[in-house]
Design an enzyme around this catalytic site. Structure first.
Site, PDB file in Angstrom:
ATOM      1  N   CYS A  45      19.106  76.626  28.864  1.00 24.26           N
ATOM      2  CA  CYS A  45      17.821  76.789  28.180  1.00 24.26           C
ATOM      3  C   CYS A  45      17.265  75.457  27.678  1.00 24.26           C
ATOM      4  O   CYS A  45      16.122  75.394  27.229  1.00 24.26           O
ATOM      5  CB  CYS A  45      17.967  77.747  27.006  1.00 24.26           C
ATOM      6  SG  CYS A  45      18.603  79.359  27.505  1.00 24.26           S
ATOM      7  N   ILE A 279      37.690  94.778  39.036  1.00 25.35           N
ATOM      8  CA  ILE A 279      36.559  93.852  39.118  1.00 25.35           C
ATOM      9  C   ILE A 279      35.539  94.210  38.031  1.00 25.35           C
ATOM     10  O   ILE A 279      35.077  95.355  37.957  1.00 25.35           O
ATOM     11  CB  ILE A 279      35.889  93.873  40.508  1.00 25.35           C
ATOM     12  CG1 ILE A 279      36.928  93.554  41.604  1.00 25.35           C
ATOM     13  CG2 ILE A 279      34.739  92.867  40.555  1.00 25.35           C
ATOM     14  CD1 ILE A 279      36.368  93.515  43.006  1.00 25.35           C
ATOM     15  N   TYR A 427      12.220  85.376  -0.876  1.00 23.05           N
ATOM     16  CA  TYR A 427      10.895  84.926  -1.303  1.00 23.05           C
ATOM     17  C   TYR A 427      10.993  83.832  -2.342  1.00 23.05           C
ATOM     18  O   TYR A 427      11.510  84.018  -3.430  1.00 23.05           O
ATOM     19  CB  TYR A 427      10.067  86.089  -1.856  1.00 23.05           C
ATOM     20  CG  TYR A 427       8.840  85.631  -2.616  1.00 23.05           C
ATOM     21  CD1 TYR A 427       7.978  84.681  -2.055  1.00 23.05           C
ATOM     22  CD2 TYR A 427       8.544  86.124  -3.881  1.00 23.05           C
ATOM     23  CE1 TYR A 427       6.868  84.233  -2.750  1.00 23.05           C
ATOM     24  CE2 TYR A 427       7.424  85.685  -4.581  1.00 23.05           C
ATOM     25  CZ  TYR A 427       6.597  84.729  -4.013  1.00 23.05           C
ATOM     26  OH  TYR A 427       5.493  84.278  -4.690  1.00 23.05           O
TER      27      TYR A 427
END
Lengths: 555, 555
Positions: A45, A279, A427
């Site tokens: 990324c 698998i 906040y």
């Protein structure tokens, strides 16, 4: 004592998470990682950010080397090993190294983490375009960087305006190239809904990126230097990046008789087991359950891949563990904006046949009275009867990631819109508001579910006006002067109670303001005085971003 | 038609939210707001930032004026009206204006939102200290600013190192004052646990704030210019700020026979109704249910107050609504750091008799390979058997608010530690990591609950070493050279498998590294080879912050 022999095909997110977790669980296991590319555990990324030099050191993209993985985790990591065949009967994989040597490796357990590969669009002349690249690996990046240094391209063409396409566009622009993006669907960032993507398109254009939507590139000619679009127009390009999406890299798995499903993805059970014994498969290559719809989905993202890799190691080591599905959360930075989504888009929710309501809220990253408060546009997609949250999207300068993360957590926790006002979020003036935009989404959604407000969406506006509804803009005159709907009645909110006699009780009014807050107050006043009224969700600031081009006004 | 008459006592967060919501629900109601101070709807939490000029405009602190509230919401807002008496029988409130005029107002419904008032510590000579202030209102702020301008103080003393104390300390420091903080409890930020607060204390000291803990101010003399501490030392101060907490402002309510509970808070039912008919209460003044413990609590924060105000309006308007309790989430910026908490601290959880485990994770705000990645210290407090999340704390430069908000949402949604790895959070290099620190908290907690790892906490280290355990530091020699435990064995992790013969299987080893990641790998290696081993949670970087001063080493 020799333990179980586990072979892992693919050494990036899912594969390497499986390898390291398995080692922590089992010192005795023999763990072999076969990776087709020259690097394992690289920062997929991060690749676009190296183009502009924002990530300046190529080595930073390579998180761990085979030697380091050997030393720390006793892993036998073999880059440049391409597996071309899986034999479930003899329990072997075989293939070829990039040096041309054949190899065969037996396994007790096999984990497939082959990832996805770029979709190559059907463009005439693409094979001859030496200046056209995909960007999925470090060798891909090296090729692009070589071209940037040798050819010094002036103009770039990005085909596909998804997350990676936009990241590449921005980083090429930062290098000073003229950039054009061509996107086949009607808007950039197809995972978002059109009106939210409109803010992103504005940002691209504000940074002089040319955006062409609803068009595909049909032909590349002049050695790739001229692109022809489906409408016949042509564009010059010195460098072309193909970013039209990916598909599961599962040809080898399919040839081995492993059951494939949706768009060629490997079908696995809750324990990542494929249709073949011993698998397993994880990551971008597998079909997962979209948690909200319960339907099969492909969600090629790093976060689920890492989790799945760790979980399949647990399964193999005998720990209780299962794949609980994915909701899909993604974010992209586009110049000064971030755009993010989690869960279903409105479009996807409607396509899935769900009972859908949406709301838009314009909030701020932090307290409005604290310096550098910036706007955040948020959208919530939910069930108007049960309050179930289907998805959310956000676009803004700062704090979009936080709000979408909170909403992604709410979705995972099966919270409803009634829970959003209850969230007690951090906040202090530099960080948030006493009523966070996420709380406001909850309040706005409850106003819908409780019948206190009736919304109309931007795309419904043309028909509503055609049918005679009157648009009532309650902004102040100075705001109207800066930009307004082509036709609307204007009564500033603070005058509304005194001027009700100017309105016709037989008409339907659609109220709007800038962000929607005043329109809602106006709606409540009018409704309680017996008027028929609807609230234009998102109000003028959403309308001006998306500007429905078929808006027809009453004569 | 005249509607119900609702009188609201207190016009800031809870009271004003109630008033505006009620108006949106009921155009006919007569709504009177009586506020003792000169301003309603002001930005309480913004006050400290005006001291440094970071918020430059005093008007920005006043969100709405009575005239604006009249025009928009048809509210009768009366500042400077102090209610001194409530008569539940005649359904009247009465009091005095700041101009000395008496008033009496009848009500059909009364909403009490009187807030909290600053605790005034028992300091001899405080009454004569003209340079000592609290900071709770705009007039308080005006007095402090006047002193700053007139007296040009050089040295400030902050009594109390809670959230507001630290904000004031920072903002006075930014003005250039020499600042000393005196805190009675053993560490700054008492809502946080000691080791997390240690990072905050380091930050204060790095910005030349003097921090004195475990001491109280006993006397102010020389007109408030000399403070004497409980240990007898004295400090000079030109300006003293008292910030030792608040208590419910409920004397008038209590005198009216309204039932008070915990520390004088008003007792309300789920519908905010007090013990008296037609009298409701919200905000900092009420006793709420701490959602995690189910116990009564006082949580004087803006976010719950706003929510409660809105909800009580719903109740009065006849909408279904109830108070679901609070968890308490808070954040403070301290120079370049943010420190935040949600839910219970470790201390509070243990005091509540809960079954408690904790983990510390050192993560990053975003991908490590992307520029300007900064560390985040996170702590999770949880039940090791059920996985219930009790609380979380975070300290870091960037992204602390986001992680604590996600964890606050997880707590509200009753997610467990097993759900944290499942969270799909926004990931692109500028915003996060494929494995977000919140995911890592989940993984680390699961390693505890699944028995894969056994932690020892920093405060347990002295006893463990006294009892003969050996500290094994698996960092590399160059890291050790930069700082290390007084006594420890050093084997770099990558050499550990080859040097197991240097360890004594009869000993108990406590493994540590810098952040804990390598120590966990070492723990897994050692455990699987039959050693007795514990993992020092938080590792060296937590130890060096808190440095248990009673650490005794084996001879």
């Amino acid at each position: 004592m020799i333990g179980v022999k586990v072979v892992i095909v693919g050494g990036v997110a899912g594969g390497m998470s499986a390898a390291t977790r398995l080692r922590r669980l089992d010192e005795q296991a023999q763990i072999v990682v076969l990776e087709k590319g020259p690097y394992v555990s690289f920062a997929n990324c991060g690749l676009p950010y190296y183009i502009s030099g924002e990530i300046g050191n190529r080595d930073d993209l390579i998180v761990e080397s085979p030697a380091e993985l050997q030393a720390r985790f006793n892993l036998d990591v073999r880059p440049e090993h391409t597996v071309t065949k899986i034999d479930p009967v003899t329990q072997t994989v075989s293939g070829t190294t990039s040096g041309g040597r054949s190899f065969t490796e037996s396994y007790d357990k096999l984990i497939l983490a082959p990832g996805a590969k770029p979709l190559v669009p059907d463009i005439h002349g693409l094979a001859d375009a030496a200046n056209a690249f995909v960007l999925r690996s470090i060798p891909d990046l090296d090729r692009i960087m070589l071209t940037l240094h040798q050819v010094q391209p002036k103009q770039a063409l990005i085909i596909g305006a998804g997350f990676i396409g936009l990241e590449v566009a921005e980083n090429l622009r930062r290098r000073g190239l003229a950039v054009t993006i061509v996107e086949q669907t009607p808007h950039v960032l197809p995972p978002l809904d059109e009106e939210m993507a409109a803010f992103v398109q504005q940002e691209l254009q504000a940074h002089n990126v040319r955006v062409i939507t609803g068009q595909s590139v049909t032909t590349l000619q002049d050695d790739g230097h001229t692109a022809q679009l489906s409408d016949g127009t042509t564009l010059s390009t010195d460098l072309t990046i193909l970013s039209v999406g990916v598909r599961p890299n599962t040809d080898v798995a399919g040839a081995a008789g492993i059951k494939l499903g949706l768009r060629g993805g490997i079908v696995v059970d809750d324990h990542y087991q494929t249709s073949q014994p011993n698998i397993y498969a994880v990551g971008d290559a597998i079909v997962v359950t979209q948690q909200i719809t319960g339907q099969p989905a492909l969600i090629p993202l790093a976060s689920p891949a890492n989790r799945q890799g760790r979980q399949v190691a647990d399964v193999i080591a005998g720990l209780p563990q299962r794949n609980r599905g994915s909701i899909g959360t993604a974010i992209v930075r586009v110049f000064d904006l971030a755009a993010a989504s989690t869960g279903l888009s409105e479009r996807a929710a409607r396509q899935a046949g769900l009972d859908v309501a949406v709301i838009h809220v314009l909030g701020k990253n932090h307290a409005a009275y604290y310096p550098e408060a910036t706007p955040i546009n948020l959208k919530l997609i939910f069930n108007p009867h049960t309050g179930e949250i289907y998805g959310a999207q956000g676009v803004g300068v700062d704090g979009v990631d936080k709000r979408i993360d909170v909403l992604a957590t709410a979705i995972k926790g099966h919270l409803t819109v009634a829970d959003l006002p209850e969230l007690e979020l951090t906040y202090a003036p530099p960080f948030g508001s006493a009523k966070d935009p996420v709380n406001m989404l909850g309040y706005a959604a409850l106003n819908i579910t409780e019948g206190l407000s009736t919304h109309i969406q931007w795309y419904q506006l043309p028909d509503a006006l055609k049918n005679g509804a009157i648009l009532l803009d309650v902004r102040d005159p100075d705001e109207i002067a800066e930009g307004h709907f082509p036709h609307s009645v204007n009564i500033p909110l603070n005058d509304l109670r005194d001027r009700l006699n100017e309105l016709d009780p037989k008409q339907t009014y659609i109220v709007s303001c800038r962000s929607g807050q005043r329109a809602y107050i106006a709606e409540r006043i009018l409704r309680q005085h017996g008027f028929q009224v609807k609230n234009l969700d998102g109000a003028y600031q959403l309308y001006q971003a998306v500007r429905p081009n078929d808006l027809v006004y009453p004569k």
